[in-house]
Write a protein that holds these residues in place. Sequence first.
Motif, PDB file in Angstrom:
ATOM      1  N   ASP A  40       8.054  69.346  67.367  1.00 21.34           N
ATOM      2  CA  ASP A  40       7.951  70.124  68.601  1.00 21.34           C
ATOM      3  C   ASP A  40       7.072  71.356  68.330  1.00 21.34           C
ATOM      4  OD1 ASP A  40       8.505  72.110  70.639  1.00 21.34           O
ATOM      5  OD2 ASP A  40      10.147  70.826  71.297  1.00 21.34           O
ATOM      6  N   ALA A  41       5.996  71.508  69.086  1.00 26.49           N
ATOM      7  CA  ALA A  41       5.052  72.610  68.876  1.00 26.49           C
ATOM      8  C   ALA A  41       5.709  73.970  69.068  1.00 26.49           C
ATOM      9  CB  ALA A  41       3.858  72.466  69.822  1.00 26.49           C
ATOM     10  N   LYS A  42       6.652  74.050  70.020  1.00 26.57           N
ATOM     11  CA  LYS A  42       7.334  75.325  70.279  1.00 26.57           C
ATOM     12  C   LYS A  42       8.146  75.763  69.068  1.00 26.57           C
ATOM     13  CE  LYS A  42       7.836  74.915  75.335  1.00 26.57           C
ATOM     14  NZ  LYS A  42       7.166  73.623  75.512  1.00 26.57           N
ATOM     15  N   ILE A  43       8.908  74.819  68.505  1.00 25.09           N
ATOM     16  CA  ILE A  43       9.750  75.140  67.342  1.00 25.09           C
ATOM     17  C   ILE A  43       8.888  75.468  66.129  1.00 25.09           C
ATOM     18  CG2 ILE A  43      11.448  74.204  65.706  1.00 25.09           C
ATOM     19  CD1 ILE A  43      12.568  72.516  68.038  1.00 25.09           C
ATOM     20  N   LEU A  44       7.844  74.671  65.916  1.00 23.72           N
ATOM     21  CA  LEU A  44       6.990  74.855  64.742  1.00 23.72           C
ATOM     22  C   LEU A  44       6.248  76.196  64.796  1.00 23.72           C
ATOM     23  CD1 LEU A  44       5.877  73.711  62.118  1.00 23.72           C
ATOM     24  CD2 LEU A  44       4.145  72.489  63.462  1.00 23.72           C
ATOM     25  N   SER A  45       5.663  76.492  65.936  1.00 19.74           N
ATOM     26  CA  SER A  45       4.908  77.746  66.060  1.00 19.74           C
ATOM     27  C   SER A  45       5.829  78.958  65.934  1.00 19.74           C
ATOM     28  CB  SER A  45       4.153  77.799  67.392  1.00 19.74           C
ATOM     29  OG  SER A  45       5.052  77.707  68.491  1.00 19.74           O
ATOM     30  N   THR A  46       7.033  78.850  66.488  1.00 23.12           N
ATOM     31  CA  THR A  46       8.009  79.944  66.375  1.00 23.12           C
ATOM     32  C   THR A  46       8.421  80.141  64.916  1.00 23.12           C
ATOM     33  OG1 THR A  46       8.850  79.460  68.593  1.00 23.12           O
ATOM     34  CG2 THR A  46      10.250  80.819  67.162  1.00 23.12           C
ATOM     35  N   ALA A  47       8.622  79.035  64.203  1.00 15.40           N
ATOM     36  CA  ALA A  47       9.008  79.112  62.787  1.00 15.40           C
ATOM     37  C   ALA A  47       7.908  79.782  61.966  1.00 15.40           C
ATOM     38  CB  ALA A  47       9.296  77.707  62.248  1.00 15.40           C
ATOM     39  N   ILE A  48       6.655  79.429  62.238  1.00 10.95           N
ATOM     40  CA  ILE A  48       5.526  80.031  61.511  1.00 10.95           C
ATOM     41  C   ILE A  48       5.474  81.535  61.778  1.00 10.95           C
ATOM     42  CG2 ILE A  48       2.998  80.117  61.326  1.00 10.95           C
ATOM     43  CD1 ILE A  48       3.034  77.070  62.025  1.00 10.95           C
ATOM     44  N   LEU A  49       5.673  81.924  63.026  1.00 11.75           N
ATOM     45  CA  LEU A  49       5.658  83.350  63.382  1.00 11.75           C
ATOM     46  C   LEU A  49       6.787  84.105  62.680  1.00 11.75           C
ATOM     47  CD1 LEU A  49       4.462  85.515  65.614  1.00 11.75           C
ATOM     48  CD2 LEU A  49       6.690  85.114  66.636  1.00 11.75           C
ATOM     49  N   ILE A  50       7.992  83.569  62.759  1.00 13.32           N
ATOM     50  CA  ILE A  50       9.156  84.248  62.167  1.00 13.32           C
ATOM     51  C   ILE A  50       8.999  84.389  60.656  1.00 13.32           C
ATOM     52  CG2 ILE A  50      11.634  84.022  61.685  1.00 13.32           C
ATOM     53  CD1 ILE A  50      11.905  82.742  64.488  1.00 13.32           C
ATOM     54  N   ILE A  51       8.580  83.314  59.989  1.00 15.18           N
ATOM     55  CA  ILE A  51       8.398  83.369  58.532  1.00 15.18           C
ATOM     56  C   ILE A  51       7.311  84.388  58.166  1.00 15.18           C
ATOM     57  CG2 ILE A  51       7.635  82.056  56.505  1.00 15.18           C
ATOM     58  CD1 ILE A  51       8.964  79.573  57.856  1.00 15.18           C
ATOM     59  N   SER A  52       6.226  84.389  58.940  1.00 19.34           N
ATOM     60  CA  SER A  52       5.140  85.352  58.684  1.00 19.34           C
ATOM     61  C   SER A  52       5.648  86.779  58.825  1.00 19.34           C
ATOM     62  CB  SER A  52       3.977  85.110  59.657  1.00 19.34           C
ATOM     63  OG  SER A  52       3.425  83.823  59.477  1.00 19.34           O
ATOM     64  N   TYR A  53       6.414  87.042  59.891  1.00 16.49           N
ATOM     65  CA  TYR A  53       6.926  88.398  60.129  1.00 16.49           C
ATOM     66  C   TYR A  53       7.939  88.814  59.062  1.00 16.49           C
ATOM     67  CZ  TYR A  53       4.694  88.968  64.725  1.00 16.49           C
ATOM     68  OH  TYR A  53       3.784  89.120  65.741  1.00 16.49           O
ATOM     69  N   LEU A  54       8.755  87.854  58.618  1.00 20.39           N
ATOM     70  CA  LEU A  54       9.732  88.167  57.565  1.00 20.39           C
ATOM     71  C   LEU A  54       9.028  88.546  56.263  1.00 20.39           C
ATOM     72  CD1 LEU A  54      12.481  85.426  58.129  1.00 20.39           C
ATOM     73  CD2 LEU A  54      12.717  87.898  58.491  1.00 20.39           C
ATOM     74  N   ILE A  55       7.972  87.813  55.934  1.00 20.51           N
ATOM     75  CA  ILE A  55       7.212  88.128  54.717  1.00 20.51           C
ATOM     76  C   ILE A  55       6.530  89.490  54.863  1.00 20.51           C
ATOM     77  CG2 ILE A  55       5.317  87.412  53.206  1.00 20.51           C
ATOM     78  CD1 ILE A  55       5.951  84.494  54.020  1.00 20.51           C
ATOM     79  N   LEU A  56       5.982  89.762  56.067  1.00 24.70           N
ATOM     80  CA  LEU A  56       5.376  91.067  56.318  1.00 24.70           C
ATOM     81  C   LEU A  56       6.401  92.178  56.123  1.00 24.70           C
ATOM     82  CD1 LEU A  56       3.241  90.397  59.531  1.00 24.70           C
ATOM     83  CD2 LEU A  56       2.363  91.041  57.285  1.00 24.70           C
ATOM     84  N   PHE A  57       7.614  91.940  56.592  1.00 26.88           N
ATOM     85  CA  PHE A  57       8.666  92.953  56.526  1.00 26.88           C
ATOM     86  C   PHE A  57       9.056  93.265  55.078  1.00 26.88           C
ATOM     87  CE2 PHE A  57      13.196  94.323  56.961  1.00 26.88           C
ATOM     88  CZ  PHE A  57      12.958  95.459  57.718  1.00 26.88           C
ATOM     89  N   THR A  58       9.019  92.257  54.203  1.00 24.21           N
ATOM     90  CA  THR A  58       9.396  92.478  52.796  1.00 24.21           C
ATOM     91  C   THR A  58       8.316  93.243  52.032  1.00 24.21           C
ATOM     92  OG1 THR A  58       8.396  90.402  52.021  1.00 24.21           O
ATOM     93  CG2 THR A  58      10.695  90.308  52.774  1.00 24.21           C
ATOM     94  N   GLU A  59       7.077  93.206  52.547  1.00 24.42           N
ATOM     95  CA  GLU A  59       5.932  93.861  51.903  1.00 24.42           C
ATOM     96  C   GLU A  59       5.676  93.334  50.488  1.00 24.42           C
ATOM     97  OE1 GLU A  59       6.753  98.070  52.219  1.00 24.42           O
ATOM     98  OE2 GLU A  59       5.894  98.158  54.225  1.00 24.42           O
ATOM     99  N   LYS A  60       6.051  92.081  50.246  1.00 22.69           N
ATOM    100  CA  LYS A  60       5.816  91.465  48.942  1.00 22.69           C
ATOM    101  C   LYS A  60       4.373  90.986  48.791  1.00 22.69           C
ATOM    102  CE  LYS A  60      10.077  91.708  47.333  1.00 22.69           C
ATOM    103  NZ  LYS A  60      10.391  92.595  46.187  1.00 22.69           N
TER     104      LYS A  60
END
Length: 445
Positions: free
Chosen positions: A13-33
């Motif tokens: 499902d494109a909606k689920i996949l795109s949302t997952a990519i966004l959330i993972i990207s934002y989580l990594i951004l938040f960790t500043e790793k």
Amino acid sequence: MEHSVANVIFGLDAKILSTAILIISYLILFTEKLNRAVVALFGAVVMILTGVLTQETAIKGIDFNTLALLIGMMIIVGIAEKSGMFQYVAVWSAKKVKASPRGLMIVFGIVTAVFSALLDNVTTVLLVAPVTFQITRKLKINPYPYLIMEIFASNIGGTATLIGDPPNILIGSALQLSFMDFVYELTPIVAAAMLVLIIAFDLIWGRKMVASEKSKQAVMHLNEKDTITDSVLLVKSLAVLLAVIIGFMAAEHFHIANGTIAILGAVILLMLYTWGNSHSDREHKVEEAFGLVDWTTIFFFAGLFAIVYGLEEAGVLALMGNKFIEITDGSIEKAATIVVWMSAFVSTAIDNIPFVATMIPMIKSMEASLGGREAMMPVWWALSLGACFGGNGSLIAASANVIVAGMAQREGHPIHFLRFLIWSIPVMLISVLMAAVYLHLRWFA
């Protein structure tokens, strides 16, 4: 949209996949790793590899007007800084208040706010903070309250104009708003918030600040003219900077994009800066000027635009917009109130740039159901005020905060995260409350 859904990897499902990519990207951004540009570009590439986007649609999603505006202003300000004009203003201002620690706090707050509106808040703190360390060192006083004031003033002052803060650049470009649109709508509340900030800091800190006459004289003996390293470049830079700002003001009448004006200004200043130089010197200076551009930020924006466009193509943002309309019962006033507070609190926890980049297409998707662009303008101004004022909510909420904290650490005056919250949360809450009241009086009373 159908093309994207049909070609998603493994039939997901494109909606689920795109949302997952966004959330993972934002989580990594938040960790500043990882570097934020690397994260954003990787997220954009994953959107393409998984079939949510094609390379063509990913490029279509990038707002090149925003990138041009950022690049152009970075080059102009970077070259102008070499003349010493900003340091001149800071030293001149300090001497005008006779090196009074109390007066210094007020004048540095005002200078920071004005520079942040006309340049951008990140550049402003990079210019003002070093002078602050120099002058407080001579006065033998703690720079901490000055730095805190400058952080708050940079985020509040940057809210006043199109170019002052990245969220405004994003909103202005997406809606084709002019420089003067921001000035007319936001300057009154920005001025009010700055007045409250100055009064509060003067009551809490200013009256307690004292310096010896000997220390004051050390500042008064500083010659502001010594900060001017290139008077010819100063004249050229001032002329181009003023012309660009006038261009922004007049752009709406000539239907010229702000990005085009910024790039034109940068090109003209580059020609003036290198005029009469030998071929090797000219090439060196141009390369050096391009090196002044914060390419990490530019590529971060490019990747972020593509990630968010993936959600738009998949239909996620339209779905979120419909849910938001249900929550607000179709009320513009409710929508504006929720957006200003939500923007502020979310921007306190994460960088306000990715949040605003995500909100823009979502709010756009709501316009048709809520009366069109004109009817929705209070919501757009609520997004700007909430995101920019929310930048004062914590030490990681805005780039300017992080930069000042880093400089303070190197100077031996660390700004600790929890201690900063004691000041930042009240400042954020009061300024956002003022913004909410202003929006109500301006649009709904």
